[in-house]
Design a protein around this motif. Structure first.
Motif, PDB file in Angstrom:
ATOM      1  N   ARG A 153       0.823  -1.219   0.000  1.00  0.00           N
ATOM      2  CA  ARG A 153       0.000   0.000   0.000  1.00  0.00           C
ATOM      3  C   ARG A 153       0.851   1.260   0.000  1.00  0.00           C
ATOM      4  O   ARG A 153       0.519   2.238  -0.655  1.00  0.00           O
ATOM      5  CB  ARG A 153      -0.920  -0.007   1.228  1.00  0.00           C
ATOM      6  N   ASP A 154       1.925   1.255   0.768  1.00  0.00           N
ATOM      7  CA  ASP A 154       2.774   2.449   0.874  1.00  0.00           C
ATOM      8  C   ASP A 154       4.059   2.198   0.110  1.00  0.00           C
ATOM      9  O   ASP A 154       5.040   1.698   0.651  1.00  0.00           O
ATOM     10  CB  ASP A 154       3.064   2.779   2.343  1.00  0.00           C
ATOM     11  N   VAL A 155       4.041   2.563  -1.156  1.00  0.00           N
ATOM     12  CA  VAL A 155       5.157   2.256  -2.049  1.00  0.00           C
ATOM     13  C   VAL A 155       6.265   3.309  -1.942  1.00  0.00           C
ATOM     14  O   VAL A 155       7.429   3.029  -2.200  1.00  0.00           O
ATOM     15  CB  VAL A 155       4.643   2.145  -3.506  1.00  0.00           C
ATOM     16  N   THR A 156       5.905   4.518  -1.547  1.00  0.00           N
ATOM     17  CA  THR A 156       6.869   5.617  -1.544  1.00  0.00           C
ATOM     18  C   THR A 156       7.440   5.926  -0.163  1.00  0.00           C
ATOM     19  O   THR A 156       8.338   6.753  -0.044  1.00  0.00           O
ATOM     20  CB  THR A 156       6.216   6.897  -2.093  1.00  0.00           C
ATOM     21  N   GLY A 157       6.939   5.282   0.873  1.00  0.00           N
ATOM     22  CA  GLY A 157       7.399   5.568   2.229  1.00  0.00           C
ATOM     23  C   GLY A 157       8.859   5.185   2.441  1.00  0.00           C
ATOM     24  O   GLY A 157       9.367   4.247   1.832  1.00  0.00           O
ATOM     25  N   GLY A 158       9.523   5.910   3.345  1.00  0.00           N
ATOM     26  CA  GLY A 158      10.946   5.695   3.564  1.00  0.00           C
ATOM     27  C   GLY A 158      11.332   5.247   4.951  1.00  0.00           C
ATOM     28  O   GLY A 158      12.497   5.385   5.335  1.00  0.00           O
ATOM     29  N   TYR A 159      10.384   4.700   5.715  1.00  0.00           N
ATOM     30  CA  TYR A 159      10.699   4.149   7.035  1.00  0.00           C
ATOM     31  C   TYR A 159      10.656   2.641   6.886  1.00  0.00           C
ATOM     32  O   TYR A 159       9.597   2.017   6.872  1.00  0.00           O
ATOM     33  CB  TYR A 159       9.670   4.626   8.052  1.00  0.00           C
ATOM     34  N   ARG A 160      11.839   2.019   6.743  1.00  0.00           N
ATOM     35  CA  ARG A 160      11.910   0.599   6.411  1.00  0.00           C
ATOM     36  C   ARG A 160      13.048  -0.082   7.157  1.00  0.00           C
ATOM     37  O   ARG A 160      14.045   0.544   7.488  1.00  0.00           O
ATOM     38  CB  ARG A 160      12.150   0.411   4.905  1.00  0.00           C
ATOM     39  N   ALA A 161      12.881  -1.378   7.371  1.00  0.00           N
ATOM     40  CA  ALA A 161      13.924  -2.198   7.974  1.00  0.00           C
ATOM     41  C   ALA A 161      14.211  -3.377   7.056  1.00  0.00           C
ATOM     42  O   ALA A 161      13.286  -3.973   6.490  1.00  0.00           O
ATOM     43  CB  ALA A 161      13.487  -2.698   9.355  1.00  0.00           C
ATOM     44  N   TYR A 162      15.491  -3.684   6.909  1.00  0.00           N
ATOM     45  CA  TYR A 162      15.933  -4.762   6.013  1.00  0.00           C
ATOM     46  C   TYR A 162      16.846  -5.718   6.753  1.00  0.00           C
ATOM     47  O   TYR A 162      17.701  -5.285   7.538  1.00  0.00           O
ATOM     48  CB  TYR A 162      16.744  -4.201   4.836  1.00  0.00           C
ATOM     49  N   ARG A 163      16.715  -7.005   6.476  1.00  0.00           N
ATOM     50  CA  ARG A 163      17.787  -7.924   6.817  1.00  0.00           C
ATOM     51  C   ARG A 163      18.969  -7.582   5.910  1.00  0.00           C
ATOM     52  O   ARG A 163      18.800  -7.369   4.708  1.00  0.00           O
ATOM     53  CB  ARG A 163      17.350  -9.365   6.591  1.00  0.00           C
ATOM     54  N   ALA A 164      20.154  -7.554   6.473  1.00  0.00           N
ATOM     55  CA  ALA A 164      21.314  -7.090   5.717  1.00  0.00           C
ATOM     56  C   ALA A 164      21.570  -7.934   4.478  1.00  0.00           C
ATOM     57  O   ALA A 164      21.907  -7.404   3.409  1.00  0.00           O
ATOM     58  CB  ALA A 164      22.542  -7.081   6.618  1.00  0.00           C
ATOM     59  N   GLU A 165      21.405  -9.250   4.595  1.00  0.00           N
ATOM     60  CA  GLU A 165      21.680 -10.107   3.446  1.00  0.00           C
ATOM     61  C   GLU A 165      20.686  -9.853   2.316  1.00  0.00           C
ATOM     62  O   GLU A 165      21.030  -9.919   1.127  1.00  0.00           O
ATOM     63  CB  GLU A 165      21.686 -11.585   3.842  1.00  0.00           C
ATOM     64  N   ALA A 166      19.433  -9.536   2.671  1.00  0.00           N
ATOM     65  CA  ALA A 166      18.425  -9.222   1.656  1.00  0.00           C
ATOM     66  C   ALA A 166      18.761  -7.907   0.960  1.00  0.00           C
ATOM     67  O   ALA A 166      18.662  -7.794  -0.270  1.00  0.00           O
ATOM     68  CB  ALA A 166      17.043  -9.146   2.296  1.00  0.00           C
ATOM     69  N   LEU A 167      19.165  -6.917   1.733  1.00  0.00           N
ATOM     70  CA  LEU A 167      19.510  -5.620   1.154  1.00  0.00           C
ATOM     71  C   LEU A 167      20.728  -5.737   0.238  1.00  0.00           C
ATOM     72  O   LEU A 167      20.769  -5.136  -0.843  1.00  0.00           O
ATOM     73  CB  LEU A 167      19.774  -4.611   2.271  1.00  0.00           C
ATOM     74  N   THR A 168      21.712  -6.519   0.646  1.00  0.00           N
ATOM     75  CA  THR A 168      22.898  -6.725  -0.187  1.00  0.00           C
ATOM     76  C   THR A 168      22.522  -7.336  -1.526  1.00  0.00           C
ATOM     77  O   THR A 168      23.033  -6.926  -2.586  1.00  0.00           O
ATOM     78  CB  THR A 168      23.914  -7.626   0.535  1.00  0.00           C
ATOM     79  N   ALA A 169      21.615  -8.299  -1.495  1.00  0.00           N
ATOM     80  CA  ALA A 169      21.175  -8.931  -2.741  1.00  0.00           C
ATOM     81  C   ALA A 169      20.450  -7.927  -3.634  1.00  0.00           C
ATOM     82  O   ALA A 169      20.647  -7.911  -4.860  1.00  0.00           O
ATOM     83  CB  ALA A 169      20.259 -10.114  -2.427  1.00  0.00           C
ATOM     84  N   LEU A 170      19.642  -7.062  -3.051  1.00  0.00           N
ATOM     85  CA  LEU A 170      18.917  -6.063  -3.839  1.00  0.00           C
ATOM     86  C   LEU A 170      19.869  -5.074  -4.492  1.00  0.00           C
ATOM     87  O   LEU A 170      19.686  -4.668  -5.637  1.00  0.00           O
ATOM     88  CB  LEU A 170      17.924  -5.313  -2.953  1.00  0.00           C
ATOM     89  N   LEU A 171      20.885  -4.666  -3.761  1.00  0.00           N
ATOM     90  CA  LEU A 171      21.803  -3.652  -4.254  1.00  0.00           C
ATOM     91  C   LEU A 171      22.835  -4.209  -5.225  1.00  0.00           C
ATOM     92  O   LEU A 171      23.569  -3.443  -5.850  1.00  0.00           O
ATOM     93  CB  LEU A 171      22.503  -2.970  -3.084  1.00  0.00           C
ATOM     94  N   SER A 172      22.886  -5.531  -5.356  1.00  0.00           N
ATOM     95  CA  SER A 172      23.861  -6.123  -6.267  1.00  0.00           C
ATOM     96  C   SER A 172      23.461  -5.924  -7.723  1.00  0.00           C
ATOM     97  O   SER A 172      24.295  -5.986  -8.624  1.00  0.00           O
ATOM     98  CB  SER A 172      24.009  -7.627  -5.986  1.00  0.00           C
ATOM     99  N   SER A 173      22.152  -5.668  -7.952  1.00  0.00           N
ATOM    100  CA  SER A 173      21.718  -5.382  -9.317  1.00  0.00           C
ATOM    101  C   SER A 173      21.876  -3.895  -9.587  1.00  0.00           C
ATOM    102  O   SER A 173      21.969  -3.085  -8.683  1.00  0.00           O
ATOM    103  CB  SER A 173      20.257  -5.802  -9.510  1.00  0.00           C
ATOM    104  N   SER A 174      21.898  -3.534 -10.855  1.00  0.00           N
ATOM    105  CA  SER A 174      22.161  -2.150 -11.194  1.00  0.00           C
ATOM    106  C   SER A 174      21.001  -1.257 -10.811  1.00  0.00           C
ATOM    107  O   SER A 174      19.854  -1.589 -11.013  1.00  0.00           O
ATOM    108  CB  SER A 174      22.446  -2.079 -12.668  1.00  0.00           C
ATOM    109  N   GLN A 175      21.325  -0.133 -10.196  1.00  0.00           N
ATOM    110  CA  GLN A 175      20.318   0.845  -9.776  1.00  0.00           C
ATOM    111  C   GLN A 175      20.403   2.044 -10.704  1.00  0.00           C
ATOM    112  O   GLN A 175      21.485   2.507 -11.029  1.00  0.00           O
ATOM    113  CB  GLN A 175      20.591   1.299  -8.343  1.00  0.00           C
TER     114      GLN A 175
END
Length: 252
Positions: A153-175
């Protein structure tokens, strides 16, 4: 090595940063704070250094220029990864995200890879916004949700928590996004990657001090990126199973 760290980008937040740092450390005493300052001319970086000098769990990363929220977050995420953090949190420095609600996000992360603090699920709210901004934000989330085919529902919100390994995987692709579209892109990538994404209700309050960095140009840039991503992802979405799993909601 740290367990949990909040990454907090700043630019001209001298009026807010000390109070928000104190509130965070009181609400979650074991959580570390990384202030990522983009060479603020109002002295935010120097004040952040003084806060860090008296609190060993507060750190400061100085950047030489202001070149987008996404770039600031990426720099902060890289610092957190280098220092072995297990959980990485995004939080605004202007007080709109309440540090007192951080324990709720962290609790939800026990059964998720990404937790989104949501204004638009049951129990969420926005305080201090005029109706026009309320409609703009909610409409922007709805448009991104439909264009990208994601259930949150809230696609633009910026208050988020990530597991570090999940975030690393997301950032490995080109932004490709550097500004506020970064928030939308990261969530979109999380859903496409099959990560467990949970929304929890939060209270979002309009800033009381300082000047908002949001502008019509920033909103337009983000919406143009969403449209581009949506159009380019149509073939992939057509190949998916017709049954799309719903996002998890954690109610207050």
């Amino acid at each position: 090595m740290c367990r949990t760290i909040v990454v907090m980008p700043t630019y001209n937040e001298c009026a807010n940063i000390e109070a928000i740092a104190n509130r965070l450390r009181a609400a979650s005493p074991d959580t570390e704070l990384l202030i990522v300052d983009d060479d603020s001319p109002d002295g935010t970086g120097e004040l952040a250094d003084r806060i860090a000098a008296r609190d060993e769990l507060v750190h400061v990363l100085h950047r030489s220029q202001k070149n987008g929220l996404g770039e600031a977050y990426r720099a902060g995420f890289a610092w957190a990864s280098l220092h072995g953090c297990d959980v990485i949190v995004e939080m605004d420095a202007d007080g709109s995200h309440r540090p007192e609600q951080l324990p709720g996000l962290l609790a939800a992360l026990e059964n998720a890879d990404v937790v989104v603090g949501s204004r638009w699920v049951a129990g969420g709210e926005v305080v201090g916004w005029p109706l026009s901004r309320h409609l703009l934000s909610r409409g922007g989330s709805a448009y991104a949700r439909v264009a990208l085919g994601i259930p949150q529902r809230d696609v633009t919100g910026g208050y988020r928590a990530y597991r570090a390994e999940a975030l690393t995987a997301l950032l490995s692709s080109s932004q490709i996004s550097h500004g506020y579209g970064f928030q939308v892109e990261l969530l979109w990538r999380a859903v496409r990657s099959g990560l467990r994404v949970t929304e929890v209700p939060i209270s979002f309050a309009e800033r009381q001090l300082g000047v908002s960095k949001m502008s019509a140009g920033i909103v337009l840039e983000a919406m143009l990126l969403v449209t581009r991503w949506g159009l380019t992802s149509i073939p992939e979405r057509l190949r998916r199973s017709p049954t799309t799993p719903e996002t998890d909601h954690v109610h207050a």
